[in-house]
Design an enzyme around this catalytic site. Structure first.
Site, short mmCIF file in Angstrom:
data_model
loop_
_atom_site.label_atom_id
_atom_site.label_comp_id
_atom_site.label_asym_id
_atom_site.label_seq_id
_atom_site.Cartn_x
_atom_site.Cartn_y
_atom_site.Cartn_z
N GLY A 77 0.82 -1.20 0.00
CA GLY A 77 0.00 0.00 0.00
C GLY A 77 0.85 1.25 0.00
O GLY A 77 2.03 1.22 0.35
N GLY A 79 0.36 5.82 0.36
CA GLY A 79 -0.51 6.98 0.52
C GLY A 79 0.31 8.21 0.80
O GLY A 79 1.53 8.22 0.63
N GLY A 80 -0.36 9.28 1.26
CA GLY A 80 0.33 10.53 1.55
C GLY A 80 1.34 10.39 2.67
O GLY A 80 2.29 11.17 2.76
N PHE A 81 1.15 9.40 3.55
CA PHE A 81 2.04 9.20 4.69
C PHE A 81 3.34 8.50 4.30
O PHE A 81 4.35 8.61 4.97
CB PHE A 81 1.34 8.36 5.75
CG PHE A 81 0.80 7.06 5.22
CD1 PHE A 81 1.61 5.97 5.01
CD2 PHE A 81 -0.55 6.95 4.89
CE1 PHE A 81 1.12 4.79 4.49
CE2 PHE A 81 -1.05 5.77 4.37
CZ PHE A 81 -0.22 4.69 4.17
N GLY A 82 3.30 7.70 3.24
CA GLY A 82 4.45 6.88 2.87
C GLY A 82 4.00 5.54 2.34
O GLY A 82 2.94 5.43 1.71
N ASP A 197 -10.42 10.83 10.68
CA ASP A 197 -9.99 10.45 9.33
C ASP A 197 -10.63 9.14 8.91
O ASP A 197 -9.97 8.27 8.35
CB ASP A 197 -8.47 10.35 9.27
CG ASP A 197 -7.94 10.49 7.83
OD1 ASP A 197 -8.67 11.05 6.99
OD2 ASP A 197 -6.81 10.04 7.57
#
Length: 378
Positions: A77, A79-82, A197
């Protein structure tokens, strides 16, 4: 609403500058306490905070070894976090999911510490289990239990050739389980926790499609005493933020209820909260659904075409009624999450058989409902 950070990116917006919850004093161990989140006056930095965290600590070398030095074929996976990798930790003989935060990404040290603290102190069958973390130098990694079926988003919107469509029973099971996780945060944690979130990509699925809420980097301690809300910088994901929160920054438990309503609509309709491939009102799921809520005769139009008509009409109406209440514009008109759990738990207990259109209640003997009966008013 484009001027608000919540509506600037599909994924999480820029790093929060708000105050994070502090860890509990070491004289009050919290590993076995599943409901209390306390704060102390320790200095806000990850080194001091980690002294009070019950989760295990891992070295960067251990986690690199577990993922074959973060090989591309271990990536599950992003996303914006890493990025998130699947790995095997030999020290505990367990397959895990390892989230490596992007050092230049949207999730910073504050969000990292918030997530470690929250998941170290809060434990529930519908919250993902945090095994440990790594804070070597500038590296920030989180180690979770591995959820083999991925996220709800994977099964609703990114349906690959290796995945079958979700049937009605499974959808209601996932919705009820996610609501129970949110109920725990709102009603059992002390002080209450606002998730902030909730979205399909943050609902992970284990064996048997058992749902668990994940990614607590934006979680916020809720109002206590006479306070009705907490004021904070607007954070979240476009399409899921409650309108009053996006407009004022005033965050309440009902903000989460709105987000849950959007997720429930996605589960029922198969549509995305924001779909850039659609134009006009269909671009925004809630904007598309609101006119249809006013006419029960249009409810069948809202069912996911992937269900191929294999759903109980009355249960569809009831589920849509719950979603409609959750996405009310006025927060005071939205239900408490406990009431949502009650309604969805009932729907999840009604095991629908599409072959003969029968229900079997988990606690009662089988009974048949004909289509004409399913069309009675809720």
């Amino acid at each position: 609403m484009g001027c608000f950070p919540c509506f600037q990116k599909k994924d999480q917006v820029a790093q929060s500058s708000e105050e994070k919850p502090k860890p509990a004093p070491s004289s009050e161990p919290k590993k076995q306490n599943s409901g209390n989140v306390k704060k102390d006056n320790s200095k806000e930095n990850s080194n001091r905070g980690s002294e009070h965290i019950a989760a295990q600590t891992f070295t960067f070398r251990e986690l690199a070894t577990a993922t074959g030095n973060f090989r591309a074929d271990c990536l599950v996976g992003e996303g914006g976090f890493g990025r998130v990798y699947k790995g095997k930790l030999e020290s505990i003989n367990q397959v895990v999911a390892i989230k490596q935060l992007d050092r230049n990404g949207l999730q910073g040290n504050r969000e990292f510490l918030v997530e470690v603290l929250m998941l170290s102190l809060l434990h529930h069958p519908n919250l993902v289990n945090l095994i440990g973390y790594c804070a070597d130098g500038d590296q920030r990694l989180l180690v979770y239990e591995y959820m083999p079926l991925g996220s709800l988003e994977d099964h609703l919107h990114d349906l690959g050739s290796d995945r079958r469509r979700l049937d009605w029973n499974t959808r209601m099971k996932i919705a009820a389980g996610a609501a129970k996780g949110l109920e725990y945060l709102h009603d059992k944690a002390n002080p209450p926790v606002i998730y902030r979130d909730l979205k399909c990509s943050n609902i992970l699925l284990g064996e048997g499609f058992h749902p668990k809420l994940s990614d607590f980097g934006l979680a916020k301690l809720g109002p206590v005493g006479d306070k009705t809300h907490v004021s904070t910088r607007v954070m979240g994901t476009y399409g899921y933020c409650a309108p009053e929160y996006a407009m004022t920054g005033q965050l309440t438990l009902k903000s989460d209820v709105y987000s849950f309503g959007v997720v429930l609509l996605e589960i029922i309709t198969g549509r995305k909260a924001i779909d850039n491939s659609r134009s006009g009102p269909e671009h925004n799921l809630v904007a598309w659904a609101r006119p249809l809520f006013k006419d029960r005769r249009k409810f069948p139009q809202m069912a996911d075409p992937m269900l191929q008509g294999q759903y109980p009409s009355r249960a569809l109406y009831q589920a849509l009624a719950v979603a409609a209440m959750c996405v009310q514009e006025q927060p005071s008109m939205r239900p408490l999450i406990a009431d949502v759990v009650t309604a969805l738990s009932y729907l999840a207990s009604q095991n629908y058989n599409p072959n003969n259109r029968t229900f079997q209640n988990s606690s009662h003997s089988p009974r048949t409902k004909r289509d004409s009966e399913n069309k009675r008013r809720i």
